[in-house]
Design a protein around this motif. Structure first.
Motif, PDB file in Angstrom:
ATOM      1  N   GLU B 273     -12.537 -68.566  60.594  1.00  0.00           N
ATOM      2  CA  GLU B 273     -12.884 -67.244  60.065  1.00  0.00           C
ATOM      3  C   GLU B 273     -13.030 -66.324  61.255  1.00  0.00           C
ATOM      4  N   ASP B 275     -14.381 -63.328  61.914  1.00  0.00           N
ATOM      5  CA  ASP B 275     -15.251 -62.196  61.597  1.00  0.00           C
ATOM      6  C   ASP B 275     -15.332 -61.201  62.739  1.00  0.00           C
ATOM      7  N   ARG B 290     -20.952 -62.725  50.921  1.00  0.00           N
ATOM      8  CA  ARG B 290     -21.175 -64.154  51.071  1.00  0.00           C
ATOM      9  C   ARG B 290     -22.601 -64.537  50.675  1.00  0.00           C
ATOM     10  N   GLU B 291     -23.550 -63.668  51.110  1.00  0.00           N
ATOM     11  CA  GLU B 291     -24.955 -63.919  50.781  1.00  0.00           C
ATOM     12  C   GLU B 291     -25.153 -63.939  49.280  1.00  0.00           C
ATOM     13  N   GLU B 293     -22.966 -64.576  46.999  1.00  0.00           N
ATOM     14  CA  GLU B 293     -22.374 -65.785  46.430  1.00  0.00           C
ATOM     15  C   GLU B 293     -23.296 -66.990  46.603  1.00  0.00           C
ATOM     16  N   GLU B 294     -23.854 -67.089  47.804  1.00  0.00           N
ATOM     17  CA  GLU B 294     -24.750 -68.208  48.081  1.00  0.00           C
ATOM     18  C   GLU B 294     -25.977 -68.143  47.201  1.00  0.00           C
TER      19      GLU B 294
END
Lengths: 507, 297
Positions: B273, B275, B290-291, B293-294
């Motif tokens: 990745e 980033d 992402r947060e 999703e987590e």
């Protein structure tokens, strides 16, 4: 090619292109023939004179033009036109050539002036070529489309022929052997024919020996004649310096040649194909040049003479022998005849060649021969299976060379005189041609090729310089027609099933 | 020398120990300080992206290359052998390391049976007393040849080529050629079999058959198999131990499950990745997504 043939557009005649192609051929022929055929030097009183033969040049150019046209016409599918031209042309030529036979000589001579060339031989060759075109055209008319087989189909057909011949070899071999055995006692066998027989069998033996190196192990050897020379000189020198007989020297000659094979083998272990061919060619020349220059030992260009002739278990073939030695004819109470010795030599080389053949047939079924063939197929795979490539290659070189050594000592005893001139590169080339022409690895193919390449030219000695031309033409023709050799077909050395296994191999 | 992933010893008795293996071609480092172990009677797979140095490892093991640095120890039943010090053909002959090739290398003009008999060359050569006994046709050689044919028959039965024993190897379909090459390698009676992409070019059914065949070899003949393969169905299905290479370095080593979940392996196969290279706003958004999703998970 196949698509082109069935495409009607491609069949249309493009006269301009045709004339252009045929014209180009004619120009090449003209350029070649102008100097080679057109000008000839001749001895005249007071020096050399040049005589011109431009009529031959023009005839050759014209025939090349017409012949190329015929090839093009056959290619575009117009065989009728070719047949209609070639057949009358051949007919007229034949009539002109034979006219002196059945007409009175005067008219015959007059008519002969219309022949395209001065030489009778060339005229006959031209006639045969015209007949060949006519035959090809006739075949094309009969079989319409499939007459022009592709090379692949032809290869397959020839492979089948090769397989059939090899199957037939089981009967053909003994028949040929029987013929070879009774040959000296046939009424036609005079000294000349026997000499040709000896020569052909010598080359068959050399071909079988080289077949081990080239056909089985796949090592292209252009210097094979070097081992032949080593064998010949080993025998001659041993016999002259140490007063040894032929039978004592024969194994030594073989061992010396095999040793020479190993000496050649070591530096070329890593080489393949073209590179190997060049080094072996160089080796052949080196041996010849050493023999030429080591005057004290080998008598150099003077050669070695007085090499003892072979004896029949100690009985010499002589009209009169020195005190205390009995001759062959007196021992058997025959009248002396000089041909006895020739017949003996004939049987000697026959036995030696048969021993070579027997050895090869036997060794084909042994692991060493399979290893040679595997090495020819893929050396890297061999190493991964634990085969020692070095030893395998060296044995192939050594055994191939050993047979050349044997036939070399035969050569020396037959001739009674050897010099480096007998061991030139052309000999290697002829032996290699025999192996390649016969079909690599094929035993009967070597016999056929040796008869074709050695026997036939002997019969056509009258053709003089055209002999080598015909030789070259035949080689070119075979390379086009059958690149893998006449009888190249490999039978497995071991079979699980009989010939008709549960799954028939694809042809 | 670069760092490398720790060596995970396989569960069985070790058969091959590779230590500090490095292979340089001029300035190019094809393998960089790789160490791993392969166990007896187990299938060890070497995987990695193209150009990772897998085939180079094989070539070092089987004597086609001499490694620049490293020790390759084969724990042969008769004692330890150092492969890097042996001549190429001796590795197959004495150490019993057989291999197949990425591009099939059969003796194409020879029959299937002959291919399998050539593989038993050394044994037959001894039986024929280096050709002399064979030339005389002694019984000793004839029985040895019969035995060799029996062994060949056994393997042909297992790869389904008995009916076509007398065919030229070059006339076989591709899949059969692959199997024949493995059978030929087995005919040298190896202790370690190295297979270089045996499933390449096979259809799913053929590669399932191949799996079964390899498991049969492992279980029936109790030999170690070293396998290079791209087909993950084959690798994950039958391997006992996996070594992952990338750019000549070992990045992971362990059981199939361990390797499958190793982040280093995922990075090598799917890419990193990146980033850092993104503009800051986008990176922030991504991090937030992402947060989120987590949080859901």
């Amino acid at each position: 090619m196949a698509a082109e043939r069935h495409d009607p557009a491609a069949r249309r005649m493009d006269t301009g292109a045709m004339v252009k192609e045929a014209g180009a051929t004619a120009i090449v022929v003209f350029a070649l023939a102008f100097a080679l055929v057109g000008l000839k030097t001749q001895d005249v009183p007071g020096g050399l004179a040049i005589i011109t033969r431009f009529d031959d040049v023009f005839a050759a150019t014209a025939i090349a033009f017409v012949g190329r046209m015929a090839i093009i016409l056959l290619r575009v599918g117009r065989p009728r036109l070719v047949l209609a031209t070639a057949l009358p042309f051949a007919g007229i030529l034949m009539f002109l050539l034979l006219s002196s036979r059945f007409l009175d000589p005067e008219t015959g001579e007059k008519l002969a002036r219309f022949l395209p060339f001065d030489s009778v031989v060339v005229n006959w060759v031209t006639t045969l070529i015209a007949l060949g075109f006519a035959g090809r055209a006739a075949l094309a008319i009969r079989h319409a489309a499939e007459s022009l087989e592709s090379l692949e189909e032809r290869e397959k057909t020839m492979d089948r022929v090769g397989a059939q011949v090899q199957r037939a070899a089981r009967y053909l071999g003994p028949a040929l052997l029987l013929l070879a055995i009774v040959f000296p006692f046939m009424p036609i066998a005079d000294r000349w024919l026997l000499d040709i027989g000896i020569l052909v069998i010598t080359y068959i033996m050399l071909g079988w020996g080289l077949n081990i190196v080239v056909g089985l192990a796949g090592l292209l050897d252009l210097g094979y004649v070097a081992f032949y020379a080593v064998g010949a000189y080993s025998y001659a020198l041993l016999a002259l310096y140490f007063d040894l007989g032929f039978w004592t020297c024969l194994p030594f000659a073989g061992i010396m040649a095999a040793f020479a094979g190993i000496i050649l083998g070591f530096p070329v272990l890593r080489l393949r194909g073209d590179y190997l061919a060049i080094v072996t060619l160089g080796f052949g020349e080196m041996v010849r040049i050493i023999l030429l220059n080591w005057y004290k030992f080998t008598k150099g260009p003077d050669g070695l003479s007085g090499i003892p002739r072979p004896t029949f278990f100690g009985l010499p073939f002589k009209r009169s022998a020195p005190e205390g030695v009995e001759t062959f004819h007196s021992f058997f109470e025959l009248t002396y005849s000089p041909i006895d010795r020739i017949i003996f030599l004939y049987y000697l080389i026959l036995i030696m060649a048969l021993a070579t053949n027997l050895f090869t047939l036997r060794i084909r079924k042994l692991p060493i021969s399979r290893a040679w063939e595997a090495l020819r197929e893929d050396e890297i795979a061999c190493r991964s299976l634990g085969l020692n490539p070095r030893n395998t290659k060296l044995t192939a070189f050594a055994i191939g060379a050993m047979f050349a050594g044997f036939s070399g000592s035969f050569f020396a005893t037959r001739q009674g005189f050897i010099s480096p001139e007998s061991f030139t590169f052309i000999e290697s080339a002829v032996i290699l041609s025999i192996v390649v022409l016969g079909g690599m690895g094929s035993q009967i193919g070597v016999v056929l090729a040796a008869v074709l390449l050695i026997g036939l030219p002997e019969f056509f000695r009258e053709l003089q310089q055209y002999r080598m031309l015909a030789f070259g033409a035949a080689m070119v023709f075979i390379m086009i027609w059958r690149p893998s050799g006449l009888l190249a077909h490999r039978e497995p050395t071991i079979r699980l099933w009989g010939r008709d296994g549960p799954a028939e191999a694809p042809k | 020398m670069s760092e490398q992933a720790a060596i995970t010893a396989p569960s069985g008795t070790p058969l091959l120990t590779v230590e500090y293996l490095t292979m340089r071609f001029g300035g190019l480092v094809a393998i960089d300080n790789v160490s791993f172990q392969a166990a007896d009677s187990q299938i060890t797979a070497i995987i990695g992206p193209n150009g990772a140095g897998k085939t180079t490892v094989f070539n070092c093991l089987t004597g086609f290359y001499i490694p620049t640095v490293g020790r390759l120890t084969l724990h042969h039943p008769k004692g330890d052998l150092l492969l890097e010090q042996m001549e190429g053909y001796r590795i197959a002959q004495k150490a019993g390391v057989a291999r197949t090739f990425q591009n099939i290398r059969l003796f194409r003009a020879m029959s299937v049976l002959e291919n399998l008999i050539v593989a038993q060359h050394n044994k037959l050569m001894q039986a024929s007393a280096f050709t002399f006994a064979g030339l005389l046709g002694l019984a000793r050689y004839r029985t040895a040849e019969k035995d060799a044919v029996e062994i060949a028959k056994y393997w042909m039965d297992h790869v389904g080529l008995t009916d076509r024993a007398d065919w030229n190897a070059g006339n076989l379909p591709y899949g059969d050629q692959r199997r024949l090459e493995i059978a030929r390698a087995m005919c040298i009676d190896p202790v370690l079999l190295c297979l270089d992409e045996p499933a390449a070019g096979l259809n799913p059914r053929e590669s399932a058959d191949l799996n079964e065949f390899l498991l049969f070899i492992r279980d029936e003949h109790k030999i170690g198999i070293l396998l290079i393969e791209h087909d993950m169905n084959v690798v994950m299905g039958i391997s006992d131990h996996i070594v992952v290479l990338d750019y000549g370095r070992k990045i992971s080593d362990g059981s199939p499950e361990a390797v499958r979940n190793d982040p280093a392996v995922i990075r090598a196969y799917l890419g990193e990745e990146e980033d850092e290279d993104l503009p800051p706003e986008v990176a922030q958004d991504l991090a937030a997504a992402r947060e989120q999703e987590e949080g859901k998970a």
